[in-house]
Design a protein around this motif. Structure first.
Motif, PDB file in Angstrom:
ATOM      1  N   GLU A 121       0.828  -1.208   0.000  1.00  0.00           N
ATOM      2  CA  GLU A 121       0.000   0.000   0.000  1.00  0.00           C
ATOM      3  C   GLU A 121       0.862   1.257   0.000  1.00  0.00           C
ATOM      4  O   GLU A 121       0.539   2.248  -0.660  1.00  0.00           O
ATOM      5  CB  GLU A 121      -0.942  -0.020   1.199  1.00  0.00           C
ATOM      6  CG  GLU A 121      -2.046  -1.060   1.082  1.00  0.00           C
ATOM      7  CD  GLU A 121      -3.121  -0.879   2.133  1.00  0.00           C
ATOM      8  OE1 GLU A 121      -2.859  -0.165   3.131  1.00  0.00           O
ATOM      9  OE2 GLU A 121      -4.208  -1.449   1.963  1.00  0.00           O
ATOM     10  N   ASP A 122       1.966   1.232   0.731  1.00  0.00           N
ATOM     11  CA  ASP A 122       2.872   2.383   0.743  1.00  0.00           C
ATOM     12  C   ASP A 122       3.475   2.610  -0.646  1.00  0.00           C
ATOM     13  O   ASP A 122       3.602   3.754  -1.093  1.00  0.00           O
ATOM     14  CB  ASP A 122       3.984   2.167   1.771  1.00  0.00           C
ATOM     15  CG  ASP A 122       3.502   2.312   3.208  1.00  0.00           C
ATOM     16  OD1 ASP A 122       2.412   2.889   3.392  1.00  0.00           O
ATOM     17  OD2 ASP A 122       4.198   1.832   4.134  1.00  0.00           O
ATOM     18  N   GLN A 123       3.871   1.519  -1.298  1.00  0.00           N
ATOM     19  CA  GLN A 123       4.448   1.647  -2.636  1.00  0.00           C
ATOM     20  C   GLN A 123       3.426   2.186  -3.642  1.00  0.00           C
ATOM     21  O   GLN A 123       3.731   3.059  -4.464  1.00  0.00           O
ATOM     22  CB  GLN A 123       4.973   0.287  -3.107  1.00  0.00           C
ATOM     23  CG  GLN A 123       6.224  -0.179  -2.372  1.00  0.00           C
ATOM     24  CD  GLN A 123       6.648  -1.573  -2.801  1.00  0.00           C
ATOM     25  OE1 GLN A 123       5.879  -2.526  -2.719  1.00  0.00           O
ATOM     26  NE2 GLN A 123       7.885  -1.696  -3.252  1.00  0.00           N
ATOM     27  N   LEU A 124       2.197   1.671  -3.586  1.00  0.00           N
ATOM     28  CA  LEU A 124       1.145   2.155  -4.486  1.00  0.00           C
ATOM     29  C   LEU A 124       0.850   3.630  -4.223  1.00  0.00           C
ATOM     30  O   LEU A 124       0.690   4.418  -5.158  1.00  0.00           O
ATOM     31  CB  LEU A 124      -0.119   1.314  -4.313  1.00  0.00           C
ATOM     32  CG  LEU A 124      -0.049  -0.126  -4.819  1.00  0.00           C
ATOM     33  CD1 LEU A 124      -1.314  -0.892  -4.433  1.00  0.00           C
ATOM     34  CD2 LEU A 124       0.135  -0.158  -6.330  1.00  0.00           C
ATOM     35  N   ARG A 125       0.796   3.975  -2.955  1.00  0.00           N
ATOM     36  CA  ARG A 125       0.514   5.371  -2.610  1.00  0.00           C
ATOM     37  C   ARG A 125       1.647   6.286  -3.073  1.00  0.00           C
ATOM     38  O   ARG A 125       1.413   7.392  -3.567  1.00  0.00           O
ATOM     39  CB  ARG A 125       0.309   5.481  -1.097  1.00  0.00           C
ATOM     40  CG  ARG A 125      -0.238   6.838  -0.663  1.00  0.00           C
ATOM     41  CD  ARG A 125      -0.640   6.814   0.807  1.00  0.00           C
ATOM     42  NE  ARG A 125      -1.774   5.921   1.032  1.00  0.00           N
ATOM     43  CZ  ARG A 125      -1.697   4.732   1.615  1.00  0.00           C
ATOM     44  NH1 ARG A 125      -0.524   4.279   2.045  1.00  0.00           N
ATOM     45  NH2 ARG A 125      -2.770   3.995   1.781  1.00  0.00           N
ATOM     46  N   GLY A 126       2.876   5.809  -2.952  1.00  0.00           N
ATOM     47  CA  GLY A 126       4.012   6.611  -3.406  1.00  0.00           C
ATOM     48  C   GLY A 126       3.984   6.836  -4.914  1.00  0.00           C
ATOM     49  O   GLY A 126       4.291   7.928  -5.393  1.00  0.00           O
TER      50      GLY A 126
ATOM     51  N   ARG B 169       1.294   6.857  -6.793  1.00  0.00           N
ATOM     52  CA  ARG B 169       0.205   7.794  -7.078  1.00  0.00           C
ATOM     53  C   ARG B 169       0.636   9.227  -6.758  1.00  0.00           C
ATOM     54  O   ARG B 169       0.351  10.153  -7.526  1.00  0.00           O
ATOM     55  CB  ARG B 169      -1.043   7.439  -6.284  1.00  0.00           C
ATOM     56  CG  ARG B 169      -1.738   6.164  -6.759  1.00  0.00           C
ATOM     57  CD  ARG B 169      -3.108   6.019  -6.146  1.00  0.00           C
ATOM     58  NE  ARG B 169      -4.022   7.032  -6.653  1.00  0.00           N
ATOM     59  CZ  ARG B 169      -5.295   7.126  -6.293  1.00  0.00           C
ATOM     60  NH1 ARG B 169      -5.780   6.284  -5.405  1.00  0.00           N
ATOM     61  NH2 ARG B 169      -6.068   8.062  -6.797  1.00  0.00           N
ATOM     62  N   ASN B 170       1.286   9.404  -5.647  1.00  0.00           N
ATOM     63  CA  ASN B 170       1.734  10.745  -5.276  1.00  0.00           C
ATOM     64  C   ASN B 170       2.757  11.290  -6.269  1.00  0.00           C
ATOM     65  O   ASN B 170       2.878  12.499  -6.451  1.00  0.00           O
ATOM     66  CB  ASN B 170       2.330  10.728  -3.863  1.00  0.00           C
ATOM     67  CG  ASN B 170       1.278  10.463  -2.796  1.00  0.00           C
ATOM     68  OD1 ASN B 170       0.090  10.693  -3.018  1.00  0.00           O
ATOM     69  ND2 ASN B 170       1.714   9.978  -1.633  1.00  0.00           N
TER      70      ASN B 170
ATOM     71  N   HIS C  55      -5.802   3.030 -10.553  1.00  0.00           N
ATOM     72  CA  HIS C  55      -7.159   2.742 -10.087  1.00  0.00           C
ATOM     73  C   HIS C  55      -7.304   1.224 -10.009  1.00  0.00           C
ATOM     74  O   HIS C  55      -7.249   0.541 -11.027  1.00  0.00           O
ATOM     75  CB  HIS C  55      -8.204   3.328 -11.034  1.00  0.00           C
ATOM     76  CG  HIS C  55      -9.613   2.997 -10.636  1.00  0.00           C
ATOM     77  ND1 HIS C  55     -10.214   3.515  -9.515  1.00  0.00           N
ATOM     78  CD2 HIS C  55     -10.533   2.183 -11.213  1.00  0.00           C
ATOM     79  CE1 HIS C  55     -11.441   3.053  -9.427  1.00  0.00           C
ATOM     80  NE2 HIS C  55     -11.669   2.228 -10.439  1.00  0.00           N
TER      81      HIS C  55
ATOM     82  N   PHE D 242      -8.924   1.229  -4.508  1.00  0.00           N
ATOM     83  CA  PHE D 242      -7.682   1.644  -3.859  1.00  0.00           C
ATOM     84  C   PHE D 242      -7.556   3.151  -3.991  1.00  0.00           C
ATOM     85  O   PHE D 242      -7.650   3.726  -5.069  1.00  0.00           O
ATOM     86  CB  PHE D 242      -6.477   0.978  -4.532  1.00  0.00           C
ATOM     87  CG  PHE D 242      -5.175   1.572  -4.058  1.00  0.00           C
ATOM     88  CD1 PHE D 242      -4.674   1.235  -2.827  1.00  0.00           C
ATOM     89  CD2 PHE D 242      -4.508   2.501  -4.832  1.00  0.00           C
ATOM     90  CE1 PHE D 242      -3.485   1.793  -2.379  1.00  0.00           C
ATOM     91  CE2 PHE D 242      -3.318   3.066  -4.395  1.00  0.00           C
ATOM     92  CZ  PHE D 242      -2.809   2.703  -3.161  1.00  0.00           C
ATOM     93  N   ASP D 243      -7.379   3.819  -2.890  1.00  0.00           N
ATOM     94  CA  ASP D 243      -7.196   5.285  -2.884  1.00  0.00           C
ATOM     95  C   ASP D 243      -5.836   5.622  -2.298  1.00  0.00           C
ATOM     96  O   ASP D 243      -5.402   4.986  -1.355  1.00  0.00           O
ATOM     97  CB  ASP D 243      -8.276   5.951  -2.053  1.00  0.00           C
ATOM     98  CG  ASP D 243      -9.655   5.805  -2.695  1.00  0.00           C
ATOM     99  OD1 ASP D 243      -9.737   5.993  -3.912  1.00  0.00           O
ATOM    100  OD2 ASP D 243     -10.604   5.470  -1.961  1.00  0.00           O
TER     101      ASP D 243
END
Length: 489
Positions: free
Chosen positions: A458-463, A465-466, A472, A488-489
Motif C-alpha cells: 500500500e505504501d508503494q502504491l501510494r508513493g 500515485r503521489n 485505479h 484503492f485510494d
C-alpha cells in the motif's frame, strides 16, 4: 330561517317550490366552497413546480436514462421501448400534472428515440401510440428501432406508420424473423437525413437450401448515410451507397462476399467484422483489398476463421485494433494477425483484446509502437497475471512505448508483489527513448476474494500515485460475509 338549516321534520313538510329553493341554495353553497378550496390549492406552491424549466427538463432526461438506459448510454438519451412506455418515460411524466405535461410536450428530444421490441404483440396495438409519439417529436431528428422480429405483414403495417416521418430519420434499425423485403417504394428517395442503418435477419434464414432474399432498395438513395451494420443479411441483398460509408459492421457474412463489398468502400474509416460465423470460401478466391482509410479495425468472435479472413486485408493507416474471443490456438491466430499488421506496415497505437494468455503475449510482443493496451483476460489465472506483470517489469523491449494499461473484467486474484514491481519499473526506471507508464487500471469483477495488500504494498502504491501515476484498482473484498467492491485510494 335559512331553509338550508331547517330540521329534517320541518323539511318534510315543505312544499315542492320550497324544496327547489333549498336545493338551489345548497348548490350555491357547494360552488362557493369548491371555489374557496380551489383558490386555497392554487395558492400552494409545490417545491418541485418552483424549479426552473431547464432543471426540470434535465430531471426528465435523467429519468429516461435511469429507466431505459444502460451503462454504455450513460450520457445519451436511450431508446424508449413502447412495450414499457406506460410504466415510465415521457408518457408517464406528461400525465403527472399540467405543468409537467407542458414541459414534456415541449421537449421533442424526449420523444425522438423509440423502439418497438415485442415480437409477441401485434404492432397494430401500438400504432396509435407510435403515431402520437412521432408527432410529439416535432421536427426533431428520429432514431427508430424496430427490433421485435417482424413478419412481412407486421413490417408493412409499421412502415405505414413511420414512413410519413422518413425525412426526419437519423438512424433506423430493423430485425426480421423471416427473410422478407422492406416495402421499398414507401421511403426510397425520402430519407435525406439517414446517417445510421442496421439490418438484421435470423441466422437460420440464410444459407444453402434457403430461399433467395429479395433485394432491398429502400436505402439506395440516402445521401447522409455513413454507418451501416448488416447481420446475416448478405451485402448483395441490399442496395446501398457503399462508396460514401465511413463505418461498416459485417456479421455472419460469407468471406468472399464480405471482401467483395469492401472493394466498394474507399472511404471506410472503421470496420468491424465477425470472424466466427463467416462462411468459408467457395470457388474463385476474392481479390485482396487495401483499406487505405481504415484507422480502427474490430475483429469479434475470432476463432479458426481468422486465418481465412485476414490474408485478404491490408490496412496501412490502422491505429486502433480491437480483438475479442480468441479461445483456440493462440499462437496460430496471433501469427495470422501479425502477418496482416506486418503486411500493412501500420503504426498501431491502441490495442483492445479479450483473449487467452498465449495470444496476448505472442501478439503484444510484436507491437512495439503501441501506447495504450486494454485487456480483458479470458480465464487467466493469478499466476498468468503475475507472469504478465513480470514480463513487463523485466523486459524493456516488451511493449516499450506503453503509456496506458487497463485490465478489466478480471477474475484472477491480484498478485500484488509482481504488480508493484511492474509499476515501479515502468514508471521510474525508463530511459529517454522508452515510454513511461502514465495510467494503470485493474477492475476485478468475479472470482475469489483478493487478499488484503500488505502495508508495504500500500505504501508503494501510494508513493506511485503521489508521484503522478494514475492508479485505479477495484478489488473484490469480503466484508461481513458479503463480496463488495473496494477502490484503492
Amino acid at each position: 330561517m335559512n331553509p338550508a338549516n331547517q330540521p329534517a321534520d320541518v323539511i318534510a313538510n315543505l312544499s315542492n317550490s320550497a324544496l327547489r329553493v333549498r336545493l338551489a341554495e345548497i348548490d350555491s353553497e357547494i360552488e362557493k366552497l369548491q371555489a374557496r378550496v380551489h383558490h386555497a390549492l392554487d395558492a400552494i406552491i409545490y417545491p418541485i413546480l418552483s424549479l426552473p424549466v431547464e432543471i426540470t427538463s434535465e430531471i426528465f432526461k435523467q429519468h429516461l436514462i435511469q429507466f431505459f438506459g444502460s451503462p454504455s448510454e450513460a450520457d445519451v438519451l436511450p431508446f424508449v421501448d413502447l412495450a414499457r412506455a406506460r410504466d415510465g418515460g415521457p408518457l408517464l411524466l406528461s400525465h403527472v400534472c399540467r405543468a409537467w405535461r407542458s414541459i414534456a410536450l415541449n421537449m421533442p428530444s424526449l420523444w425522438s428515440r423509440v423502439r418497438v421490441s415485442s415480437s409477441e404483440t401485434d404492432p397494430s396495438d401500438w400504432q396509435e401510440l407510435l403515431q402520437c409519439w412521432l408527432a410529439r417529436a416535432g421536427n426533431q431528428s428520429l432514431d427508430l428501432d424496430l427490433t421485435g422480429g417482424l413478419d412481412q405483414n407486421q413490417t408493412a403495417r409499421l412502415f405505414s406508420t413511420v414512413a410519413p416521418y422518413s425525412f426526419q430519420w437519423r438512424s433506423f434499425q430493423c430485425y426480421w424473423t423471416n427473410p422478407v423485403s422492406i416495402p421499398n417504394e414507401i421511403i426510397r428517395g425520402r430519407i435525406p437525413c439517414l446517417y445510421e442503418l442496421r439490418l438484421w435477419i435470423k441466422r437460420d434464414d440464410v444459407g444453402p437450401g434457403k430461399p433467395e432474399i429479395p433485394i432491398i432498395t429502400a436505402f439506395s438513395d440516402a445521401p447522409a448515410l455513413r454507418k451501416v451494420e448488416l447481420s446475416y443479411l448478405a451485402p448483395k441483398s441490399v442496395s446501398l451507397p457503399w462508396a460514401q460509408l465511413t463505418h461498416l459492421d459485417l456479421y455472419g457474412q460469407a468471406i468472399d462476399q464480405a471482401i467483395q463489398v469492401l472493394h466498394q468502400t474507399p472511404n471506410l474509416e472503421r470496420l468491424s467484422t465477425d470472424l466466427r460465423t463467416g462462411r468459408a470460401l467457395h470457388g474463385v478466391q476474392p481479390t485482396p483489398v487495401v483499406l487505405g482509410h481504415v484507422h480502427e479495425l474490430s475483429l469479434s468472435n475470432v476463432f479458426d476463421n481468422v486465418t481465412k479472413y485476414l490474408p485478404y486485408f491490408t490496412v496501412p493507416g490502422l491505429k486502433t485494433l480491437n480483438v475479442d474471443s480468441i479461445f483456440y490456438d493462440g499462437h496460430l491466430n496471433a501469427a495470422a494477425l501479425l502477418s496482416m499488421l506486418t503486411r500493412s506496415r501500420c503504426s498501431l497505437e491502441t490495442v483492445s483484446m479479450l483473449c487467452i494468455y498465449d495470444f496476448a503475449i505472442t501478439a503484444l510482443a510484436a507491437m512495439d509502437k503501441v501506447r495504450q493496451v486494454d485487456l480483458q483476460p479470458a480465464d487467466w489465472s493469478s499466476s498468468r497475471l503475475a507472469q504478465f506483470f513480470s514480463r513487463l517489469a523485466s523486459d524493456s523491449k516488451f511493449l516499450p512505448n506503453i503509456r496506458s494499461l487497463r485490465i478489466w473484467n478480471c477474475g484472477a486474484i491480484i498478485p500484488y508483489t509482481e504488480l508493484v514491481r511492474m509499476l515501479a519499473a515502468r514508471f521510474y526506471n525508463r530511459r529517454a527513448d522508452e515510454g513511461k507508464l502514465e495510467s494503470f487500471h485493474l477492475i476485478r469483477d468475479s472470482g475469489e476474494v483478493d487478499p488484503i495488500p500488505s502495508a508495504e504494498v500500500e505504501d508503494q502504491l501510494r508513493g506511485l500515485r503521489n508521484a503522478g501515476l494514475d492508479i485505479h484498482i477495484k478489488r473484490l473484498n469480503k466484508r461481513k460475509l458479503k463480496i463488495s467492491y473496494q477502490d484503492f485510494d
